[in-house]
Design a protein around this motif. Sequence first.
Motif, mmCIF file in Angstrom:
data_model
loop_
_atom_site.group_PDB
_atom_site.id
_atom_site.type_symbol
_atom_site.label_atom_id
_atom_site.label_comp_id
_atom_site.label_asym_id
_atom_site.label_seq_id
_atom_site.Cartn_x
_atom_site.Cartn_y
_atom_site.Cartn_z
ATOM 1 N N ALA A 469 0.838 -1.193 0.000
ATOM 2 C CA ALA A 469 0.000 0.000 0.000
ATOM 3 C C ALA A 469 0.877 1.249 0.000
ATOM 4 O O ALA A 469 1.998 1.243 0.508
ATOM 5 N N THR A 471 2.647 4.725 0.927
ATOM 6 C CA THR A 471 2.956 5.611 2.049
ATOM 7 C C THR A 471 3.209 6.978 1.443
ATOM 8 O O THR A 471 4.259 7.237 0.855
ATOM 9 N N THR A 492 6.750 9.497 -2.140
ATOM 10 C CA THR A 492 5.798 8.423 -1.845
ATOM 11 C C THR A 492 6.362 7.069 -2.273
ATOM 12 O O THR A 492 7.045 6.950 -3.291
ATOM 13 N N THR A 537 -2.796 6.427 -4.501
ATOM 14 C CA THR A 537 -3.647 5.246 -4.593
ATOM 15 C C THR A 537 -3.011 4.199 -5.493
ATOM 16 O O THR A 537 -2.516 4.523 -6.578
ATOM 17 N N THR A 542 -5.009 3.298 -0.294
ATOM 18 C CA THR A 542 -4.901 4.741 -0.479
ATOM 19 C C THR A 542 -4.311 5.350 0.780
ATOM 20 O O THR A 542 -4.604 4.914 1.896
ATOM 21 N N ASN A 543 -3.449 6.369 0.601
ATOM 22 C CA ASN A 543 -2.857 7.067 1.732
ATOM 23 C C ASN A 543 -2.666 8.524 1.339
ATOM 24 O O ASN A 543 -2.552 8.847 0.150
ATOM 25 N N SER A 544 -2.648 9.409 2.330
ATOM 26 C CA SER A 544 -2.514 10.835 2.033
ATOM 27 C C SER A 544 -1.439 11.460 2.900
ATOM 28 O O SER A 544 -1.074 10.941 3.964
#
Length: 728
Positions: A469, A471, A492, A537, A542-544
Amino acid sequence: MKKTLLSIFGALAVSSAIGQASASWSITQNAAWPKVSTGVRLLSAVDANVVWAHGYDGTAPSRNYSWFTRTINGGTTWASGNIYSSSVTPIVGDTNSFKIASMEGVDANTCWVASYLKAGQNKGAIHRTSNGGVSWQNMTAAGMYTNAASFCNIVTFVTPLIGITMGDPHPGIANEYEIWRTTDGGNTWSLVPGANIPNPSSANEFGLTGVYTKLGSNNIWFGTNEGRIFRSTDAGLTWNVSTLDPSSVGVTEIAFSTPLNGYAWIFDASQALAQYNTTDGGINWTLIPAIDPNLGLNNMGAIPGTSDYASCGAGTTNQIISYSSNAGVTWTDWGSTTIQYLTVDFVNNTTGWAGGFSDPTTVGIGGIYKYSGPAITSSAAPTAAFSAPVTLCLSGPTASTTLNNTSTGSPAPTYSWTSSPAAVFSSPTASNPTVTFATAGNYTLTLTATNATGTNVATQVVVVQACTAPTAAFTGAANACAKVTYTVNNTTTGAPAPTYNWSTSPSASVSISNANAASPSFTFGASGVYSITVLATNASGTNSAVQTITVAPCPPNVSFTVPAITCVTTNTVNTTNTSSSTITPISYTWSASPANSTQFSNPTAPAPSISFTAAGIYTITLTAGNISGTAVTTQTINVDPCAGVHENSGALAFISVYPNPSTGVFSVSNSVTNDNINYTVTNILGSTVVSGKFNNSKNVDLSAQAKGIYFITFESNGNKITKKIIIE
């Protein structure tokens, strides 16, 4: 399904005459255009519910508008808007910005447009909406269509994820055609190597706006001004080319009913229409010897799932809509009268639309016609087509996905699915099977579609991998300058590589170069505190990440020097500009007070000379500015008459006044003993505040005077010198 600009036959100015639609085109729909007499320039029918269109002013066709309209319910209702309404300055009225070259809808929310610069007739951009046209984002990749000789012609997608954009050959890429390809829905693009594209036939060959077609998930064709048609059978990776007529002035229309059977228009050397068809995918083309009078000369396209084509016409003698069941050799009029049909596009053998002109007196009424005739039942060989994720993540020991089969053919094809290396299909003969992969690797999926008239194959590579996923993380300066490009460094992580969506809060006055790029640039139009958010994504999640920056104007550090004193008889002094700025270019504006006795050699030069015609105290002002802001500073010059004396001569040249600045008492030192020295102290207005003659005392007491700038003038034996002093 092809969408193209109006042909050179053009259309009439809109009249108030009422036409009669045929029974097969009896449904009139309200396109909701914002102006009366709007014509449909581009029409993109996605499926039985979704259609996108681009419009133009029928009373002034050369004007450049950005109107679009869309339906998501088969045309029962339409809603219009402006392309670029959020990502750049809204286009209102005739503009010299982007001019639309092609439009293609992907689904109810997603549509693409290719465009070029109207003013320069060059360069270009590709824009996408992913929210039904509420806003449009510039998805142009770095280096795409930036050369002065480049020109953007088309953008098209064979699946929702895989597409290309094509532009003219130019020196920036060794005079090859500029073709870019994406496999992630247009978020990132890579340039197709020139070795994969046939060379232009001459230095004058170029592509044409909107002259292209696609079929299935692998086949793309586009035309050129020198009578050639380029074809890719692997979704834009490699290309070949064929020539219809080397003396022609350009291909204007291309359509394919199957991957092998196609039909095209060109204008020959005399600018007369010529028709060609092919049965081998466009390797060879055969001239159709005669033009059927029922052929509509404005636009044509294939009717998917059949061997038929539709055409439409406008103009004085060609107000017609018709169909052909023999690859364009003969045409049958559907029977409408006195209606100008500008574009036509079908999605299957029962559903199609034609674009015309909206009502000439009432805004929003009419402009679209929908096919209402019987199903078109001509047989057609299959066109195999399907879509699958380009990348897929192992979840536990396996990875699975359901394939989306969009094949056509009449009668309906049967299907056979295979994979190399082997994968497991829920049913290898199902229309939309689920496929399961046991290990990581690159899998080539193959769909074979078969019916009584033939067989066709489509392939797609799916990359199966272990995934992590995202980061989300990025870095950027804590402070930024207003109206100046600000960049971030995206750090990321995640596998497969994530897609991105960038936003700011507040969003007003902020421009993002590409909200889906890995590391876009931002321009903040106003001062303030902003947060930048990136949403990363991939197939695993999904990460923000968020970062706050402070934006303020960043004007130049402005400074300069001028002589403290000069003489009217000397007339001219020079300036020394020591301003600096991290933002260029810098603009300069010089002024003086009083101004009526002052002249600058160039008041906007970095360091002009200054001339004076009268004695006095002058304040010189320098205003320096850049895109982010301006700053101002001043200096004072004492302009003395200096008549009949020689400044800085004799013993006076060695006089010094100290301390300076002082609280009011100044000492005067002179290396030559001379008590015959007169002095006069004046303020900045030139008024005398004290005067005297040195005897034994060499001090000047100004402690009774106000704080500020003064000038002390020494005079002896016809010599004279003035110095600036400051009382703190």
